[in-house]
Design an enzyme around this catalytic site. Structure first.
Site, short mmCIF file in Angstrom:
data_model
loop_
_atom_site.label_atom_id
_atom_site.label_comp_id
_atom_site.label_asym_id
_atom_site.label_seq_id
_atom_site.Cartn_x
_atom_site.Cartn_y
_atom_site.Cartn_z
N ASP A 17 25.60 2.96 27.28
CA ASP A 17 26.50 4.14 26.34
C ASP A 17 26.64 4.24 24.72
O ASP A 17 27.30 3.70 24.86
CB ASP A 17 27.94 4.39 27.41
N GLY A 67 34.42 7.00 21.28
CA GLY A 67 34.84 8.46 20.83
C GLY A 67 34.17 9.29 20.32
O GLY A 67 34.59 10.79 19.65
N HIS A 106 33.38 9.19 32.67
CA HIS A 106 33.42 8.41 31.71
C HIS A 106 35.15 8.72 31.28
O HIS A 106 35.24 9.65 30.02
CB HIS A 106 32.40 8.42 30.45
N SER A 110 24.50 13.00 28.51
CA SER A 110 25.48 12.53 27.95
C SER A 110 25.69 14.55 27.92
O SER A 110 25.79 15.21 26.08
CB SER A 110 26.16 12.30 26.52
N MET A 120 29.54 -0.02 26.76
CA MET A 120 29.96 0.78 25.63
C MET A 120 28.80 0.06 24.02
O MET A 120 29.13 -0.95 23.90
CB MET A 120 31.23 0.61 25.02
N ASP A 161 31.85 13.49 28.76
CA ASP A 161 32.96 12.23 27.89
C ASP A 161 34.28 12.51 28.27
O ASP A 161 34.59 13.86 27.41
CB ASP A 161 32.29 12.71 26.81
N HIS A 181 26.63 13.15 32.46
CA HIS A 181 27.32 12.48 31.92
C HIS A 181 28.63 12.99 30.98
O HIS A 181 28.27 13.51 30.51
CB HIS A 181 26.69 11.45 30.71
N MET A 183 37.65 7.79 28.83
CA MET A 183 38.21 7.53 27.47
C MET A 183 39.94 8.06 27.51
O MET A 183 40.16 8.71 26.04
CB MET A 183 37.45 7.61 26.58
N MET A 216 37.96 12.74 27.01
CA MET A 216 38.63 11.46 25.82
C MET A 216 39.98 12.41 25.29
O MET A 216 40.30 13.62 25.94
CB MET A 216 37.93 11.63 24.36
C1 DX5 Z 1 30.98 8.29 22.88
C2 DX5 Z 1 30.21 8.83 24.19
C3 DX5 Z 1 28.84 8.84 24.84
C4 DX5 Z 1 28.45 9.84 23.87
C5 DX5 Z 1 27.31 9.24 23.62
O1 DX5 Z 1 32.86 7.63 23.35
O2 DX5 Z 1 31.11 7.84 25.36
O3 DX5 Z 1 29.54 8.93 26.04
O4 DX5 Z 1 27.95 11.08 23.87
O5 DX5 Z 1 26.74 9.69 22.53
P1 DX5 Z 1 24.91 9.52 21.59
O6 DX5 Z 1 23.71 9.37 23.07
O7 DX5 Z 1 24.72 10.87 20.58
O8 DX5 Z 1 25.63 7.92 20.67
ZN ZN Z 2 30.61 8.28 27.76
#
Ligand code: DX5
Ligand code: ZN
Length: 224
Positions: free
Chosen positions: A177, A147, A71, A13, A142, A40, A38, A73, A42
């Protein structure tokens, strides 16, 4: 041991990478053996945090070789589908909690010709995605509230992973994740997850290649 499911894939990620050197971090992850990257996304509404949008996905696409596992969000994911597909997403995964009619949004992504996934928060029952499984390529469970990176793995979500594989017969990609490291990867893979998304546990390491290899070995060990 789960059988007949896709191979283990490691999806670093980029949320945990050094954003001031994004292109180099992409190359570092790929050279280290990342299967997917990956990303993210947001929007500051569906989740309290705000990260990247289509222009940054597009810029990453220009330097990356492996598929971009986007991903989303975000609220109203169908509205933004075209923008993320045009930016070069290899797959788009949105949240079941974020769409009034998830089936309709799946259709929007399908018509755009991309792989589509559905994600669910730790406190969302797995039954909520069951009717949509035949239309999906990927399910993302998840294991933290979405977040932020760096949170602790929520063990109780593994029940949903097992239900998907054993009761619902889900044979497609199943991502986990949040809070994934060597030990949680083993347990998640034993439950049936095959895509391990990890930010902090990978980008925090100097030798990213060794960290990816170790994570892959931990996950594979649970299958042998
Ligand atoms: C959180 C994200 C994850 C995040 C995971 O909302 O969807 O992809 O990057 O991070 P770690 O591996 O640090 O928990
Ligand atoms: Zn993610």
């Amino acid at each position: 041991m789960p059988t007949g499911i896709p191979p283990i894939r490691i999806a670093p990620s980029l949320l945990a990478c050094d954003f001031s050197r994004l292109g180099e971090e992409v190359k570092r992850a790929e050279a280290g053996g990342a299967d997917w990257l990956h990303l993210d996304v947001m929007d500051g509404h569906f989740v309290p945090n705000l990260t990247i949008g289509p222009p940054v996905v597009k810029a990453i696409r220009r330097v990356a070789k492996v598929p971009l596992d986007v991903h989303l969000m975000i609220e109203d994911p169908g509205r933004w589908a075209q923008a993320y597909v045009d930016a070069g997403a290899g797959s788009c995964t949105f949240h079941v909690e974020a769409a009034a009619d998830p089936g309709e949004v799946i259709g929007v992504f399908r018509r755009l010709g991309t792989r589509v996934g559905l994600s669910l928060n730790p406190d969302t029952p797995v039954e909520s995605i069951r009717p949509h499984l035949p239309a999906l390529d990927l399910v993302l469970v998840m294991s933290v509230m979405p977040g932020f990176g760096g949170q602790s793995f929520r063990e109780e979500v593994l029940g949903k992973v097992r239900t998907l594989r054993e009761e619902y017969g889900w044979k497609g990609d199943l991502s986990i994740d949040g809070g994934i490291g060597l030990e949680t990867a083993t347990r998640a893979a034993a439950a049936g997850a095959n895509v391990l998304v990890a930010g902090t546990a990978l980008f925090g390491e100097k030798d990213l290649g060794a960290a990816i290899a170790a994570l892959r070995a931990s996950a594979r060990a649970s299958r042998s």
